[in-house]
Design a protein around this motif. Structure first.
Motif, PDB file in Angstrom:
ATOM      1  N   THR A   1      14.946   0.602   2.304  1.00  0.00           N
ATOM      2  CA  THR A   1      14.954   1.771   3.185  1.00  0.00           C
ATOM      3  C   THR A   1      13.771   1.721   4.148  1.00  0.00           C
ATOM      4  OG1 THR A   1      15.985   3.122   1.465  1.00  0.00           O
ATOM      5  CG2 THR A   1      14.907   4.292   3.281  1.00  0.00           C
ATOM      6  N   GLN A   2      14.062   1.894   5.438  1.00  0.00           N
ATOM      7  CA  GLN A   2      12.989   1.898   6.429  1.00  0.00           C
ATOM      8  C   GLN A   2      12.394   3.292   6.549  1.00  0.00           C
ATOM      9  OE1 GLN A   2      14.015   0.570  10.390  1.00  0.00           O
ATOM     10  NE2 GLN A   2      11.883   0.155  10.895  1.00  0.00           N
ATOM     11  N   VAL A   3      11.075   3.352   6.672  1.00  0.00           N
ATOM     12  CA  VAL A   3      10.388   4.622   6.898  1.00  0.00           C
ATOM     13  C   VAL A   3       9.424   4.439   8.058  1.00  0.00           C
ATOM     14  CG1 VAL A   3      10.574   5.401   4.505  1.00  0.00           C
ATOM     15  CG2 VAL A   3       8.566   4.091   5.215  1.00  0.00           C
ATOM     16  N   TRP A   4       9.063   5.562   8.668  1.00  0.00           N
ATOM     17  CA  TRP A   4       8.091   5.580   9.758  1.00  0.00           C
ATOM     18  C   TRP A   4       6.895   6.394   9.297  1.00  0.00           C
ATOM     19  CZ3 TRP A   4       9.413   2.749  14.056  1.00  0.00           C
ATOM     20  CH2 TRP A   4      10.750   2.375  14.154  1.00  0.00           C
TER      21      TRP A   4
ATOM     22  N   ILE B   1       9.386  11.734  17.917  1.00  0.00           N
ATOM     23  CA  ILE B   1       9.631  10.444  17.266  1.00  0.00           C
ATOM     24  C   ILE B   1      11.126  10.258  17.024  1.00  0.00           C
ATOM     25  CG2 ILE B   1       9.153   9.025  15.241  1.00  0.00           C
ATOM     26  CD1 ILE B   1       6.480  10.496  14.973  1.00  0.00           C
ATOM     27  N   HIS B   2      11.796  11.317  16.547  1.00  0.00           N
ATOM     28  CA  HIS B   2      13.245  11.226  16.340  1.00  0.00           C
ATOM     29  C   HIS B   2      13.961  10.955  17.665  1.00  0.00           C
ATOM     30  CE1 HIS B   2      13.705  12.071  12.108  1.00  0.00           C
ATOM     31  NE2 HIS B   2      12.894  13.108  12.190  1.00  0.00           N
ATOM     32  N   GLU B   3      13.517  11.590  18.742  1.00  0.00           N
ATOM     33  CA  GLU B   3      14.136  11.355  20.051  1.00  0.00           C
ATOM     34  C   GLU B   3      13.892   9.922  20.508  1.00  0.00           C
ATOM     35  OE1 GLU B   3      13.892  15.874  21.931  1.00  0.00           O
ATOM     36  OE2 GLU B   3      12.230  14.469  22.224  1.00  0.00           O
TER      37      GLU B   3
ATOM     38  N   PRO C   1      19.077   5.043  14.046  1.00  0.00           N
ATOM     39  CA  PRO C   1      19.478   6.295  13.394  1.00  0.00           C
ATOM     40  C   PRO C   1      18.256   7.125  13.021  1.00  0.00           C
ATOM     41  CG  PRO C   1      19.586   4.471  11.844  1.00  0.00           C
ATOM     42  CD  PRO C   1      19.278   3.867  13.183  1.00  0.00           C
ATOM     43  N   PRO C   2      18.448   8.413  12.756  1.00  0.00           N
ATOM     44  CA  PRO C   2      17.326   9.225  12.266  1.00  0.00           C
ATOM     45  C   PRO C   2      16.735   8.604  11.009  1.00  0.00           C
ATOM     46  CG  PRO C   2      19.223  10.598  12.791  1.00  0.00           C
ATOM     47  CD  PRO C   2      19.696   9.179  12.862  1.00  0.00           C
ATOM     48  N   GLY C   3      15.432   8.685  10.894  1.00  0.00           N
ATOM     49  CA  GLY C   3      14.770   8.060   9.756  1.00  0.00           C
ATOM     50  C   GLY C   3      13.805   9.003   9.073  1.00  0.00           C
ATOM     51  N   VAL C   4      13.209   8.511   8.018  1.00  0.00           N
ATOM     52  CA  VAL C   4      12.190   9.270   7.297  1.00  0.00           C
ATOM     53  C   VAL C   4      10.858   9.083   8.017  1.00  0.00           C
ATOM     54  CG1 VAL C   4      10.940   9.534   5.130  1.00  0.00           C
ATOM     55  CG2 VAL C   4      13.387   8.995   5.101  1.00  0.00           C
TER      56      VAL C   4
END
Length: 262
Positions: free
Chosen positions: A86-89, A115-117, A125-128
């Motif tokens: 799972t990718q996270v930011w 960041i989501h934009e 896709p939207p991420g954590v």
């Protein structure tokens, strides 16, 4: 003598004097991946960090602050992966106003939305997103970072208020005892703490230089020393430089007496 000593250590300050020393020092600190990884190891919940692949942490080189927000803030974004893929930011925000901003909960929501934009514009896709606020002010932080904690309403109404978890690192409260395995980060955190002192604290400086003396990574040690000298010389005014030089000698950095110019 003072000028010649510091010219030898950090170069000509007339040629290099950061416009915003806090921003410059923060950027220099967390451009070093080992420092970012160390901060995450110290501040993320242990159960979360154990599932994170620390070798996957990489800088994204993006900023999400508007032009007029850079005066007292700086940010850095990193990508990382959990061990299950799972990718996270991970987003670091340096807050170095001398006071606690009472609008911070709204501002954090706005930054995370940016960041989501940005992810959406780049076809992702939207991420954590894990926000970490590093506070470098004069007073202990006492403001909620959650908008829900600021709204006065019944619990069933609070369900409609946006909320997110934020990790707050108050440098006023961060003790060096938490950093024995990360000497470079410890030295830089100590320098940040010293910079908020109304007067340059001599004993704290001596301890800082002794820490560097006992640090075996010579090349990184010199880079860190240079950054700290530039930072403190930029933050404190000229009368404090005598104390800074004396603390440097008292700390007895390896070979410092031999290397100083006559």
């Amino acid at each position: 003598m003072i000028y010649r000593v510091f010219q030898y250590i950090i170069g000509d300050m007339n040629e290099f004097h950061p416009q915003n020393p806090h921003d410059h020092f923060f950027r220099r600190t967390f451009d070093v991946l080992e420092n970012a990884r160390a901060l995450l190891k110290l501040q993320l919940p242990a159960t979360l960090y154990e599932r994170l692949d620390p070798d996957s942490i990489q800088p994204a080189r993006e900023t999400f602050l508007a032009a007029d927000e850079h005066e007292n803030r700086l940010d850095a974004l990193y990508t990382a992966r959990m061990r299950n893929g799972t990718q996270v930011w991970i987003w670091l925000l340096l807050e170095h106003k001398s006071w606690v901003d009472r609008r911070i909960a709204l501002q954090l929501l706005r930054y995370v939305l940016r960041i989501h934009e940005w992810l959406d514009r780049n076809g992702q896709p939207p991420g954590v997103i894990i926000p970490i606020v590093v506070y470098h002010g004069e007073h202990v932080w006492d403001e909620p970072t959650s908008l829900r904690d600021k709204v006065q309403a019944e619990d069933d109404l609070l369900d409609f208020v946006p909320d997110m978890r934020v990790i707050l690192v108050d440098l006023n409260l961060l003790k060096s005892a938490f950093l024995p395995d990360f000497p470079e980060l410890e030295a830089r955190v100590r320098a940040l703490q010293i910079s908020r002192s109304p007067e340059l604290p001599f004993e704290a400086l001596v301890d800082l230089f002794k820490l560097l003396q006992n640090w075996g990574k010579i090349h990184s040690q010199q880079d860190t020393l240079n950054d700290i000298m530039i930072y403190l010389c930029s933050v404190f005014d000229a009368p404090n430089l005598e104390q800074l030089e004396l603390a440097f000698h008292t700390g007895q950095l390896p070979g410092s007496e031999k290397q100083m110019p006559n």
